[in-house]
Design a protein around this motif. Structure first.
Motif, short mmCIF file in Angstrom:
data_model
loop_
_atom_site.label_atom_id
_atom_site.label_comp_id
_atom_site.label_asym_id
_atom_site.label_seq_id
_atom_site.Cartn_x
_atom_site.Cartn_y
_atom_site.Cartn_z
N LEU A 1 -29.56 33.78 52.81
CA LEU A 1 -30.15 33.21 51.60
C LEU A 1 -30.20 34.23 50.47
O LEU A 1 -29.99 33.87 49.30
N PHE B 1 -28.46 33.73 46.82
CA PHE B 1 -29.24 33.87 45.60
C PHE B 1 -28.65 34.93 44.68
O PHE B 1 -28.48 34.71 43.47
N VAL C 1 -31.53 27.41 43.78
CA VAL C 1 -32.19 28.23 44.80
C VAL C 1 -33.64 28.41 44.39
O VAL C 1 -33.94 28.60 43.20
N VAL D 1 -31.90 25.70 49.21
CA VAL D 1 -30.58 26.01 48.66
C VAL D 1 -29.87 24.67 48.49
O VAL D 1 -29.44 24.05 49.47
N LYS E 1 -33.37 23.24 53.27
CA LYS E 1 -34.53 24.10 53.07
C LYS E 1 -34.80 24.85 54.38
O LYS E 1 -34.88 24.23 55.43
#
Length: 311
Positions: free
Chosen positions: A19, A23, A87, A140, A169
């Motif tokens: 993640l 991001f 995000v 996301v 999620k």
């Protein structure tokens, strides 16, 4: 409850690393000279509430009700006038309860003290379970929307459009309490050799037995949720947008799977009821939620070209 801490730590680090890469990549692309000149990005605050329930792959009749809530902040990077990557970071919770009138089970391969084989027919009456969870989540999501030139929107007075978001999620569950209860357990033994039933020998685990209840909690777990959101996107001002939409969440696994015991566990040894916990009465248990969400988004771009808005 027991956990394999090494596996849980590795899985958590893997999700967190993935993640963070998504991001950072999205943020870098959005702030590259080319993307910054063409499409603005959005910073947002969101909140919503939902009707929540547990979906069981169960043929028997059951009822499940509850509520859920979701709130947080988000960052949306647009790679074109119609689509982008969202995000965020947020907080969520849910409280759900399931009631099942009867749960039936048939098990074979049992032998009594005389060596005769029998089938064990069991019925759990009045089974109930409830869960209360609180978690931190990282959504996301892929976002699509309609869009036209801002000058055209203002000239035509069209400030409302459509949008849709879908993705996953990752929820880091920091609190998960549960309670379970059964009113009564009934066992009956069927002897094929005699073509006869026995259900009064309580000393042998056959007959009616008082129910039990229990409660427990988990300190940490990870839940993956598929989510879908769609609705209207309103142009409030040149840089402010209001999203109003409906959303659907579906958990991809059962948080309490390792706390459940198979139906044979209590039926074959009724003394286990003294340490009663959750029943594994369905092949799959998925958390689900259907609700409404409001999102207030701000774009710092001052350009008057293409806006990430609609119609």
């Amino acid at each position: 409850m027991l956990y394999n801490k090494n596996k849980l730590t590795i899985r958590t680090k893997t999700w967190t690393t993935l993640l963070m890469l998504i991001f950072i990549s999205g943020f870098s692309i959005c702030h590259s000279p080319i993307m910054a000149q063409r499409f603005p990005y959005e910073l947002s605050l969101y909140g919503g509430g939902a009707y929540s329930f547990l979906n069981h792959s169960l043929s028997a009749s059951s009822t499940t009700t509850g509520y859920g809530a979701d709130a947080g902040v988000g960052f949306t990077c647009f790679f074109g006038p119609l689509w982008g990557l969202h995000v965020g970071a947020g907080f969520g919770l849910y409280d759900v309860q399931t009631k099942v009138k009867t749960v039936n089970n048939i098990a074979s391969g049992f032998f009594d003290s005389n060596g005769y084989e029998y089938e064990l027919h069991s019925t759990y009456y009045g089974y109930k379970e409830s869960q209360q969870a609180m978690f931190l989540n990282i959504p996301v999501l892929f976002q699509v929307q309609s869009t036209k030139n801002q000058a055209y929107q203002q000239r035509k007075g069209q400030r409302i459009g459509l949008y849709a978001m879908t993705g996953f999620k990752i929820c880091f569950v920091v609190k998960n309490n549960y309670q379970a209860q059964i009113d009564r357990l009934y066992n009956a033994g069927y002897y094929p050799f005699f073509n006869n039933w026995l259900d009064t020998q309580t000393f042998a685990g056959l007959g009616n037995f008082d129910g039990a209840n229990s409660s427990g909690k988990q300190s940490f777990n990870v839940l993956a949720i598929y989510t879908l959101e769609a609705g209207c996107k309103l142009l409030v001002s040149n840089s402010l947008f209001l999203y109003i939409g409906a959303y659907y969440d579906c958990g991809l696994h059962d948080l309490l799977k390792k706390s459940r015991q198979p139906l044979d566990y209590y039926a074959s040894k009724v003394e286990n009821l003294a340490d009663f916990t959750l029943l594994s009465f369905a092949k799959r248990v998925n958390y689900m939620a259907v609700g409404l969400k409001v999102r207030l988004a701000f774009t710092p771009s001052k350009k008057k070209g293409m806006l990430p808005c609609s119609f």
